[in-house]
Design a protein around this motif. Structure first.
Motif, PDB file in Angstrom:
ATOM      1  N   UNK A  26      41.074  12.981  39.222  1.00 44.78           N
ATOM      2  CA  UNK A  26      41.035  12.989  37.914  1.00 44.78           C
ATOM      3  C   UNK A  26      39.756  13.780  37.391  1.00 44.78           C
ATOM      4  N   UNK A  27      38.597  13.635  38.058  1.00 45.21           N
ATOM      5  CA  UNK A  27      37.395  14.237  37.761  1.00 45.21           C
ATOM      6  C   UNK A  27      37.603  15.772  37.898  1.00 45.21           C
ATOM      7  N   UNK A  28      38.308  16.176  39.089  1.00 38.42           N
ATOM      8  CA  UNK A  28      38.393  17.836  39.075  1.00 38.42           C
ATOM      9  C   UNK A  28      39.283  18.406  38.034  1.00 38.42           C
ATOM     10  N   UNK A  29      40.432  17.474  37.880  1.00 39.55           N
ATOM     11  CA  UNK A  29      41.350  18.138  36.709  1.00 39.55           C
ATOM     12  C   UNK A  29      40.668  18.073  35.423  1.00 39.55           C
ATOM     13  N   UNK A  30      39.589  16.916  35.014  1.00 39.30           N
ATOM     14  CA  UNK A  30      38.974  17.048  33.725  1.00 39.30           C
ATOM     15  C   UNK A  30      37.944  17.979  33.902  1.00 39.30           C
ATOM     16  N   UNK A  31      37.342  18.492  34.922  1.00 38.23           N
ATOM     17  CA  UNK A  31      36.216  19.363  34.778  1.00 38.23           C
ATOM     18  C   UNK A  31      37.057  20.755  34.561  1.00 38.23           C
ATOM     19  N   UNK A  32      38.231  20.942  35.362  1.00 40.66           N
ATOM     20  CA  UNK A  32      38.868  22.355  35.351  1.00 40.66           C
ATOM     21  C   UNK A  32      39.182  22.754  33.734  1.00 40.66           C
ATOM     22  N   UNK A  35      36.100  23.528  31.746  1.00 42.02           N
ATOM     23  CA  UNK A  35      35.801  25.019  32.137  1.00 42.02           C
ATOM     24  C   UNK A  35      36.622  25.954  31.456  1.00 42.02           C
ATOM     25  N   UNK A  36      37.813  25.560  31.501  1.00 37.11           N
ATOM     26  CA  UNK A  36      38.872  26.572  30.737  1.00 37.11           C
ATOM     27  C   UNK A  36      38.555  26.558  29.303  1.00 37.11           C
ATOM     28  N   UNK A  37      38.183  25.643  28.719  1.00 36.47           N
ATOM     29  CA  UNK A  37      37.893  25.695  27.395  1.00 36.47           C
ATOM     30  C   UNK A  37      36.587  26.343  27.075  1.00 36.47           C
TER      31      UNK A  37
END
Length: 58
Positions: A26-32, A35-37
């Motif tokens: 979950x943390x990695x997907x939220x961070x990804x 970062x894309x934003x």
């Protein structure tokens, strides 16, 4: 299948590891997503990535 007298320790350990792995996913997907934003915001403000340039533009 009998886990013996250590059944509660084994089950608790596996549950804890599963929860930690899920939390990391979950943390990695939220961070990804963040970062894309941030990249979209930077590119919309006119800042471009060097990797996006052509060799003739350098």
């Amino acid at each position: 299948m009998s886990l013996g007298p250590y059944a509660s320790f084994i089950v608790t350990s596996y549950a804890l590891v599963a929860a930690i792995v899920l939390l990391l996913i979950v943390w990695i997907s939220v961070d990804y997503r963040n970062q894309k934003q941030r990249l979209r915001d930077l590119e919309s403000s006119g800042i471009v990535r060097r990797s996006g340039r052509q060799a003739t533009e350098i």
